[in-house]
Scaffold this active site. Structure first.
Site, PDB file in Angstrom:
ATOM      1  N   CYS A  22      81.618  71.904  19.587  1.00 58.49           N
ATOM      2  CA  CYS A  22      80.991  72.258  18.311  1.00 58.49           C
ATOM      3  C   CYS A  22      82.062  72.198  17.225  1.00 58.49           C
ATOM      4  O   CYS A  22      83.076  71.509  17.390  1.00 58.49           O
ATOM      5  CB  CYS A  22      80.297  73.614  18.392  1.00 58.49           C
ATOM      6  SG  CYS A  22      81.397  75.001  18.753  1.00 58.49           S
ATOM      7  N   ARG A  28      78.714  78.015  19.454  1.00 63.05           N
ATOM      8  CA  ARG A  28      77.793  77.167  20.216  1.00 63.05           C
ATOM      9  C   ARG A  28      78.410  76.592  21.485  1.00 63.05           C
ATOM     10  O   ARG A  28      77.803  76.661  22.564  1.00 63.05           O
ATOM     11  CB  ARG A  28      77.266  76.034  19.317  1.00 63.05           C
ATOM     12  CG  ARG A  28      76.342  76.542  18.223  1.00 63.05           C
ATOM     13  CD  ARG A  28      76.102  75.488  17.159  1.00 63.05           C
ATOM     14  NE  ARG A  28      77.319  75.221  16.397  1.00 63.05           N
ATOM     15  CZ  ARG A  28      77.439  74.279  15.467  1.00 63.05           C
ATOM     16  NH1 ARG A  28      76.401  73.505  15.198  1.00 63.05           N
ATOM     17  NH2 ARG A  28      78.574  74.129  14.816  1.00 63.05           N
ATOM     18  N   ASP A 139      73.970  75.786  13.503  1.00 60.19           N
ATOM     19  CA  ASP A 139      75.183  76.600  13.398  1.00 60.19           C
ATOM     20  C   ASP A 139      74.792  78.045  13.065  1.00 60.19           C
ATOM     21  O   ASP A 139      74.214  78.296  12.014  1.00 60.19           O
ATOM     22  CB  ASP A 139      76.051  75.994  12.282  1.00 60.19           C
ATOM     23  CG  ASP A 139      77.362  76.731  12.090  1.00 60.19           C
ATOM     24  OD1 ASP A 139      77.545  77.805  12.698  1.00 60.19           O
ATOM     25  OD2 ASP A 139      78.194  76.213  11.329  1.00 60.19           O
TER      26      ASP A 139
END
Ligand code: 4NP
Length: 171
Positions: A22, A28, A139
């Site tokens: 990420c 993530r 996000d």
């Protein structure tokens, strides 16, 4: 859903190496790393995989996963043990599969690729999601807890279908 183009034979001697990527490597991709490891362990396949995560940016290098990511995962029985590092071009030589959490990160990973073979290793997490939405794992960093729950749910079902694709190649 997309399928991985060519999956080699997976053995204990040559475990399949997967890295989740990420931006910051604190929300993530640590969730991807922890969840995929959890699923692999649940299926008794821990000798057949090497699992890691990284970020395209260096802002958070050395940090553990975000406390909200860890809390949401822990409540659901999953431990996140990552320590943030930046994705490196040398990772192309190590990993069989590089999974980007969104299209922007995929673009930035592809920009570091040295060959078509490198590029073919890069896929999106949501390529494996039965409900892929816009292809991005959103996000959660600047938002509330609900965003972290959503990341967990998306990554969980995507990792399960990723492992379903890989498992038949274990010898
Ligand atoms: P991640 O989330 O890419 O899922 O780890 C982010 C973490 C940090 C920042 C952005 C996204 N940041 O801008 O510092």
């Amino acid at each position: 859903m997309k399928t991985i183009s060519e999956i080699r034979q997976i053995t204990k001697e040559e475990p399949y190496q997967v890295v989740f990527v990420c931006l910051g490597n604190i929300c993530r991709s640590p969730t991807g790393e922890g969840l995929f490891q959890h699923l692999v362990n649940e299926r008794g396949l821990e000798h057949y995989f090497v699992i890691d995560s990284a970020g395209t940016a260096a802002y958070h290098v050395g940090e553990p996963a975000n406390s909200k990511s860890r809390m949401i995962a822990k409540e659901r029985g999953v431990e996140l043990h990552s320590k943030a590092r930046q994705f490196s071009p040398s990772d192309f030589g190590i990993f069989d599969l590089i999974i980007a959490m969104d299209k922007e990160n995929k673009k930035n990973i592809l920009a570091l690729a040295g060959s078509d073979a490198d590029k073919n290793k890069v896929m999106l997490m949501r390529d494996f999601d039965p409900k892929p939405g816009d292809g991005n794992v959103p996000d959660p960093y600047y938002g509330g807890l609900d965003g972290f729950v959503s990341v967990f749910d998306i990554v969980k079902r995507s990792c399960a279908s990723l492992l379903d694709q890989l498992q038949p190649h274990i010898k």
